[in-house]
Design a protein around this motif. Sequence first.
Motif, short mmCIF file in Angstrom:
data_model
loop_
_atom_site.label_atom_id
_atom_site.label_comp_id
_atom_site.label_asym_id
_atom_site.label_seq_id
_atom_site.Cartn_x
_atom_site.Cartn_y
_atom_site.Cartn_z
N ALA A 63 0.86 -1.24 0.00
CA ALA A 63 -0.04 0.11 -0.15
C ALA A 63 0.85 1.40 -0.08
O ALA A 63 0.20 2.25 -0.17
N GLY A 64 2.35 1.35 0.15
CA GLY A 64 3.03 2.28 0.39
C GLY A 64 3.76 2.76 -0.74
O GLY A 64 4.82 3.47 -0.57
N ILE A 65 3.52 2.25 -2.03
CA ILE A 65 4.31 2.45 -2.92
C ILE A 65 4.42 4.14 -3.59
O ILE A 65 3.10 4.58 -3.64
N GLU A 66 5.28 4.62 -3.72
CA GLU A 66 5.48 6.08 -4.20
C GLU A 66 6.09 6.04 -5.39
O GLU A 66 7.38 5.37 -5.65
N PRO A 67 5.99 7.11 -6.27
CA PRO A 67 6.85 7.25 -7.22
C PRO A 67 8.05 7.87 -7.19
O PRO A 67 8.20 8.63 -6.25
N LEU A 68 9.14 7.50 -7.85
CA LEU A 68 10.54 8.20 -7.49
C LEU A 68 10.60 9.37 -8.61
O LEU A 68 9.93 9.26 -9.36
N VAL A 69 11.51 10.06 -8.48
CA VAL A 69 11.75 11.13 -9.02
C VAL A 69 12.29 10.80 -10.48
O VAL A 69 12.95 9.71 -10.83
N PRO A 70 12.08 11.49 -11.50
CA PRO A 70 12.58 11.23 -12.92
C PRO A 70 13.89 11.19 -12.92
O PRO A 70 14.69 11.90 -12.47
N PHE A 71 14.24 10.41 -14.08
CA PHE A 71 15.80 10.32 -14.23
C PHE A 71 16.33 11.76 -14.67
O PHE A 71 17.56 11.93 -14.35
N CYS A 88 9.66 -4.48 -7.50
CA CYS A 88 9.52 -6.18 -7.13
C CYS A 88 8.38 -6.40 -6.30
O CYS A 88 8.06 -7.33 -5.99
N VAL A 89 7.51 -5.20 -5.95
CA VAL A 89 6.37 -5.70 -5.48
C VAL A 89 5.37 -5.99 -6.55
O VAL A 89 5.12 -5.62 -7.47
N THR A 90 4.64 -7.10 -6.09
CA THR A 90 3.73 -7.69 -7.05
C THR A 90 2.17 -7.58 -6.59
O THR A 90 1.98 -7.20 -5.41
N PHE A 91 1.25 -7.49 -7.37
CA PHE A 91 -0.29 -7.24 -7.28
C PHE A 91 -1.12 -8.35 -7.88
O PHE A 91 -0.53 -9.13 -8.71
N ASP A 92 -2.13 -8.52 -7.29
CA ASP A 92 -3.30 -9.36 -7.71
C ASP A 92 -4.10 -8.79 -8.92
O ASP A 92 -4.91 -7.77 -8.72
N PHE A 93 -3.67 -9.09 -10.26
CA PHE A 93 -4.47 -8.41 -11.12
C PHE A 93 -5.71 -9.05 -11.68
O PHE A 93 -6.51 -8.55 -12.43
N ASN A 148 -5.91 -1.99 -5.60
CA ASN A 148 -4.54 -1.39 -5.57
C ASN A 148 -4.43 -0.58 -6.81
O ASN A 148 -3.30 -0.70 -7.54
N THR A 149 -5.42 0.10 -7.32
CA THR A 149 -5.27 0.77 -8.64
C THR A 149 -4.41 1.65 -8.82
O THR A 149 -3.52 1.71 -9.70
N LEU A 150 -4.07 2.51 -7.60
CA LEU A 150 -2.98 3.79 -7.57
C LEU A 150 -1.71 3.13 -7.65
O LEU A 150 -0.79 3.53 -8.51
N GLU A 151 -1.48 2.08 -6.89
CA GLU A 151 -0.28 1.36 -6.86
C GLU A 151 0.10 0.75 -8.11
O GLU A 151 1.48 0.82 -8.53
N LYS A 152 -0.84 0.15 -8.52
CA LYS A 152 -0.56 -0.43 -10.11
C LYS A 152 -0.37 0.34 -10.98
O LYS A 152 0.81 0.14 -11.97
#
Length: 498
Positions: A60-68, A88-93, A99-103
């Motif tokens: 639930a805590g995935i956040e985007p990283l800064v762009p390259f 490396c975090v996987t989801f149930d598709f 987990n729409t936002l995280e996906k």
Amino acid sequence: MLRQILSKLPRKSSKTDSAESARPESPVTQQISNGSSAGLGKSSNGPKRTSVVFPASVVAGIEPLVPFKDVPNAERMNLFVSKVSLCCVTFDFSDSSKNTLEKDVKRQTLLELVDFVAAGSMRFSEPAILAMCRMCAVNLFRVFPPNYRSNSSSIGENDENDDPMFDPAWPHLQIVYDLLLRFINSTCLDAKVAKKYIDHSFILRLLDLFDTEDPRERECLKTILHRVYGKFMVHRPFIRKSLSNIFYRFVFETEKHNGIAELLEIFGSIISGFAMPLKEEHKIFLWRVLIPLHKPKSVGVYFQQLSYCVIQFIEKEPRLASMVMKGILKYWPITNSQKEVMFLGELEEILEAISMVEFQKIMVPLFWRIGCCINSFHFQVAERALFLWNNDQIVNLIAHNRLVILPIIFPALEKNAHNHWNQGVLNLTLNIRKMFSDMDEALYLACLDQFKEDEEKQSLLAEQRKEAWQRLEYAASLKPVTGNTAVLVTPLATSIAC
């Protein structure tokens, strides 16, 4: 509370932490097996870090990283490792509402990684290679559920008509496969370093994925394995051996595998690169793997790729043609007309490439089998066998060896001319008889006389056999019935008046 824990984690990694977290202490597949819970989206007793930025066990805590583009070149490889570790975090598709936002965050990160790898701006460090292999293993390597449909239907009959089962996670998996393909193709990847992580275990798990029912995934795997074979020369013998083991298991044990066609397609391109003369290992593969692959009922699914591999071997070394012919005749289908038509098509391709010497080695058993096909009551089999005479190369081979071939094939032609029910087969038979008559009339007439003589002998033997049975029946009818003696029941006694 989970959000609060994540907010305390540092956004940037220190060089010491980065080095410790990405140190390649063991092969990537071993790390996955030892700590697979970190990549399955299941929380354990405490958050496990796959990078210094994001704990992989937290969904639930995935956040985007800064762009390259927002970091200096010196930090981009560390950022690459962090982004890969995030994925490396996987989801149930199977549940699109979870987990729409995280996906979506993960999808955008994967697309960003694809663009970075495609740009090829800098060489990949060893920690980056390790992280990339780990991420691909977590996302791609999985166990497929059993195919229950194969238990209720015979293999090769209904499988071709069944619709494949498509993985709901494919839109996500496709990006991972694209990333892996670009990563392997990249000129920034040092094969000498990468071979430690794209090792035998990684390749075996990759080969296991070919059993997926999703044809889109098998197509991606085919391209990736081909690139792995081309880039990592040290793994080539192992890949060939592993492919052989899959084929052995398919032919002699299960006869169930979804990816045989794709694996044969890969091997076809491998065969084209074999150096001459062929090694004994490759000839053994032809005899022990490719020839027995003609046996399974489901051969129609992969027959085009199989035939291509066989022809490739013959083009490389024409002396193998007679050996291949003997193998095909060994596994010739007797009761499967569709397979017979396919086998006849493959025979034609081989005969177009065969030399005169090799042809003479196998022409007797070959045309005995073709004669049986000509007399087949299945009109497509008979028609396909007779179509062989439309090929100029085959007609040339027959003409040079007509003294041997015509006596073998003549009885089949005569029986067809008098008894076959299909008009198209009958017309083809008459045309071929005329071709032989024009080719060598004296031989044709000699074969005709011999055929008539053999027919008279067969009629005489049949009459003698009938008379012998009549005498036995008469002798048995004169003996009295006592005890448990068998009683002769005449056809007249068993007939039922209608």
